[in-house]
Design a protein around this motif. Structure first.
Motif, PDB file in Angstrom:
ATOM      1  N   GLU A 415       0.817  -1.209   0.000  1.00 37.61           N
ATOM      2  CA  GLU A 415       0.000   0.000   0.000  1.00 37.61           C
ATOM      3  C   GLU A 415       0.858   1.270   0.000  1.00 37.61           C
ATOM      4  OE1 GLU A 415      -0.161  -2.417   2.188  1.00 37.61           O
ATOM      5  OE2 GLU A 415      -0.313  -1.737   4.281  1.00 37.61           O
ATOM      6  N   GLU A 416       2.044   1.203   0.622  1.00 38.49           N
ATOM      7  CA  GLU A 416       2.956   2.339   0.567  1.00 38.49           C
ATOM      8  C   GLU A 416       3.437   2.574  -0.863  1.00 38.49           C
ATOM      9  OE1 GLU A 416       5.828   0.920   3.428  1.00 38.49           O
ATOM     10  OE2 GLU A 416       5.209   2.446   4.867  1.00 38.49           O
ATOM     11  N   ARG A 418       1.918   1.652  -3.641  1.00 42.32           N
ATOM     12  CA  ARG A 418       0.809   2.112  -4.478  1.00 42.32           C
ATOM     13  C   ARG A 418       0.479   3.579  -4.189  1.00 42.32           C
ATOM     14  NH1 ARG A 418      -3.061  -0.503  -7.604  1.00 42.32           N
ATOM     15  NH2 ARG A 418      -4.809   0.884  -8.076  1.00 42.32           N
ATOM     16  N   ALA A 419       0.514   3.971  -2.924  1.00 40.06           N
ATOM     17  CA  ALA A 419       0.215   5.357  -2.564  1.00 40.06           C
ATOM     18  C   ALA A 419       1.235   6.309  -3.179  1.00 40.06           C
ATOM     19  CB  ALA A 419       0.189   5.505  -1.046  1.00 40.06           C
ATOM     20  N   TYR A 422       0.940   5.829  -7.401  1.00 37.17           N
ATOM     21  CA  TYR A 422      -0.369   5.994  -8.049  1.00 37.17           C
ATOM     22  C   TYR A 422      -1.118   7.215  -7.528  1.00 37.17           C
ATOM     23  CZ  TYR A 422       0.256   1.374 -10.111  1.00 37.17           C
ATOM     24  OH  TYR A 422       0.742   0.301 -10.832  1.00 37.17           O
ATOM     25  N   GLU A 424      -2.321   7.938  -4.550  1.00 37.64           N
ATOM     26  CA  GLU A 424      -3.456   7.623  -3.686  1.00 37.64           C
ATOM     27  C   GLU A 424      -3.069   7.813  -2.221  1.00 37.64           C
ATOM     28  OE1 GLU A 424      -4.135   3.584  -4.700  1.00 37.64           O
ATOM     29  OE2 GLU A 424      -5.149   4.024  -6.597  1.00 37.64           O
ATOM     30  N   GLU A 428      -6.890   4.646   0.442  1.00 37.05           N
ATOM     31  CA  GLU A 428      -7.308   4.287  -0.926  1.00 37.05           C
ATOM     32  C   GLU A 428      -6.447   3.159  -1.467  1.00 37.05           C
ATOM     33  OE1 GLU A 428      -6.759   8.030  -2.775  1.00 37.05           O
ATOM     34  OE2 GLU A 428      -8.836   8.712  -2.471  1.00 37.05           O
ATOM     35  N   ALA A 429      -5.157   3.218  -1.179  1.00 35.62           N
ATOM     36  CA  ALA A 429      -4.245   2.192  -1.687  1.00 35.62           C
ATOM     37  C   ALA A 429      -4.602   0.823  -1.121  1.00 35.62           C
ATOM     38  CB  ALA A 429      -2.805   2.557  -1.333  1.00 35.62           C
ATOM     39  N   ASN A 432      -7.570  -0.567  -2.937  1.00 38.73           N
ATOM     40  CA  ASN A 432      -7.335  -0.874  -4.347  1.00 38.73           C
ATOM     41  C   ASN A 432      -6.324  -1.993  -4.587  1.00 38.73           C
ATOM     42  OD1 ASN A 432      -9.129   1.143  -5.193  1.00 38.73           O
ATOM     43  ND2 ASN A 432      -7.514   2.705  -5.179  1.00 38.73           N
ATOM     44  N   LEU A 433      -5.797  -2.558  -3.499  1.00 37.51           N
ATOM     45  CA  LEU A 433      -4.864  -3.660  -3.683  1.00 37.51           C
ATOM     46  C   LEU A 433      -5.582  -4.863  -4.268  1.00 37.51           C
ATOM     47  CD1 LEU A 433      -2.725  -3.568  -0.396  1.00 37.51           C
ATOM     48  CD2 LEU A 433      -1.971  -3.000  -2.707  1.00 37.51           C
TER      49      LEU A 433
END
Length: 441
Positions: A415-416, A418-419, A422, A424, A428-429, A432-433
């Motif tokens: 999530e880190e 993706r944030a 992306y 986010e 949110e990340a 959305n995983l």
């Protein structure tokens, strides 16, 4: 520039620049224009100096975000810095430059060879200066204007204008009235302003210690590389000569050439090879009696490899001297450096860029105030904003690949990642995983 002694007499003040410094600025300027003292009909300038300045200016400004919170003032400011890149290049080359407001959004970029520093403060910020303007009327008629700006800590600003007429631009000549030049007629001879919090211009200087005369005057980014730049220009001329002297030619006996009268009508003859390239054929006195042919090919072996290797070695020395990364000037495919050395070189460039950006930010902040002063907006409550990104140290793809490796190692959460990449939030990340794949038993 005029001699320091002459400047002191005309201005009526001690000047913060020595004759030695004036001569060095003239040298930097000549080098920047490709007119260094060693350039002649045998040695050409590679314009390395402009390449160095262009690289630093582009990197420094590539991701600069600079603005003023007041919309009206910001519009003036954005117009004023539209030509910042090209003038920063010249400023980096000559050690310093000023940005002087002319009213409205108009500004003038003044390089170190066109202003005389009078006083600096404890932070090496220029507080008093004389700007020199030359107005050419004819081949032997020039008008000079000395514009003196003096800012003091008591928040007073004094501006004086003096005009001179001369028949030789290298001498100051005799004083005249400002009205002799139409565009100078409305300028005040002497005016004082109160409540001025900063100098009424922006001043930039390179973050390099002055070892020439110990003053606060700026030093050219390539000053420490002058001797190597001279050797590099000379080395490239050797390479150029190697190719020119090694061109294929055919030595032709004069008996194989046809005589033809010259065009000057003096009855003299010259020897030519009909319908053949003049560059390829050379007439010589060859003799078949010695067992030689009438035609001999001249095609020497090129020694360009060694010369190019030497050229690259010089370029790397320049990169080191001016704090560029290896490969900025030299052949990037021929840089035999370890990963650690390459990283150190990149860090060296990064540190210089950050120092330049810091000084440039101070210059632009003073410019913002100067524009507000000349537009009557110093009390508007504006805020100056200026930020720089650090992508010089590591490009985006390299950084992203490193983050992927960190995720694989477990030192960075998905999530880190993706944030960050992306755009986010962490919440949110997480949502959305992708769902973990089901494992069949």
């Amino acid at each position: 520039m005029f001699p320091a002694k002459t400047l002191k007499q005309v201005i009526g003040h001690e000047v913060a620049i020595s004759q030695q410094m004036i001569e060095r600025i003239e040298l930097w300027g000549a080098m920047y224009r490709g007119q260094a003292p060693w350039v002649d009909d045998q040695v050409d300038s590679l314009q390395i100096e402009q390449g160095i300045c262009r690289e630093f200016a582009n990197v420094c400004l590539n991701e600069m975000e600079s603005s003023i919170s007041n919309e009206k003032l910001d519009k003036i400011y954005q117009t004023a810095i539209r030509e910042l890149n090209e003038n920063l290049q010249a400023g980096i080359g000559l050690g310093s430059f000023c940005i002087k407001p002319l009213g409205g959004s108009s500004v003038e970029y003044v390089t170190a060879d066109r202003f005389v520093p009078i006083a600096f403060d404890a932070r090496d910020r220029l507080t008093s200066v004389v700007f020199i303007q030359v107005k050419r009327i004819s081949e032997d008629s020039f008008y000079l204007r000395f514009e003196f700006h003096e800012w003091n800590q008591d928040q007073t600003l004094r501006i004086q204008n003096k005009a001179y007429h001369t028949s030789n631009v290298s001498s100051i000549g005799s004083p005249v009235e400002l009205s002799v030049v139409d565009e100078w007629e409305a300028l005040p001879e002497d005016i004082m302003y109160q409540g001025v919090e900063r100098p009424d211009f922006g001043y930039y200087r390179n973050p390099i210690k002055n070892e020439i005369d110990g003053s606060s005057c700026g030093i050219s980014i390539y000053d420490s590389a002058i001797s190597v730049i001279r050797k590099t220009d000379t080395q490239f001329s050797r390479l150029d000569w190697e190719f020119e002297s090694g061109e294929r030619a055919v030595h032709v006996d004069v008996t194989a050439l046809q005589p033809t009268p010259t065009l000057d009508g003096k009855g003299k003859t010259r020897y030519v090879m009909p319908k053949l390239n003049k560059r390829l054929y050379r007439g010589l006195n060859l003799s078949k009696s010695n067992g030689e042919e009438l035609y001999q090919e001249y095609s020497p072996e090129f020694r360009d490899g060694s010369i190019i290797n030497g050229l690259n070695a010089f370029l790397r020395r320049i990169e080191f001297a001016v704090s560029l990364s290896y490969g900025d000037l030299s052949d990037v495919n021929d840089v035999d450096k370890t990963a650690t050395e390459a990283k150190i070189a990149k860090k060296r460039k990064y540190n210089m860029v950050k120092a330049i950006q810091s000084n440039l930010k101070d210059c632009l902040e003073d410019l913002a105030y100067a524009l507000a002063f000349y537009n009557g907006m110093t009390r508007s409550g504006y805020e100056f904003l200026c930020t720089f990104k650090d992508s010089i140290l590591v490009d985006e793809e390299t950084e992203r690949e490193q983050d992927r490796q960190d995720v694989a190692m477990g030192v960075m959460r998905l999530e880190e990642y993706r944030a960050k990449w992306y755009g986010e939030t962490l919440e949110e990340a997480v949502k959305n995983l992708p769902e973990p794949a089901m494992v069949e038993e």
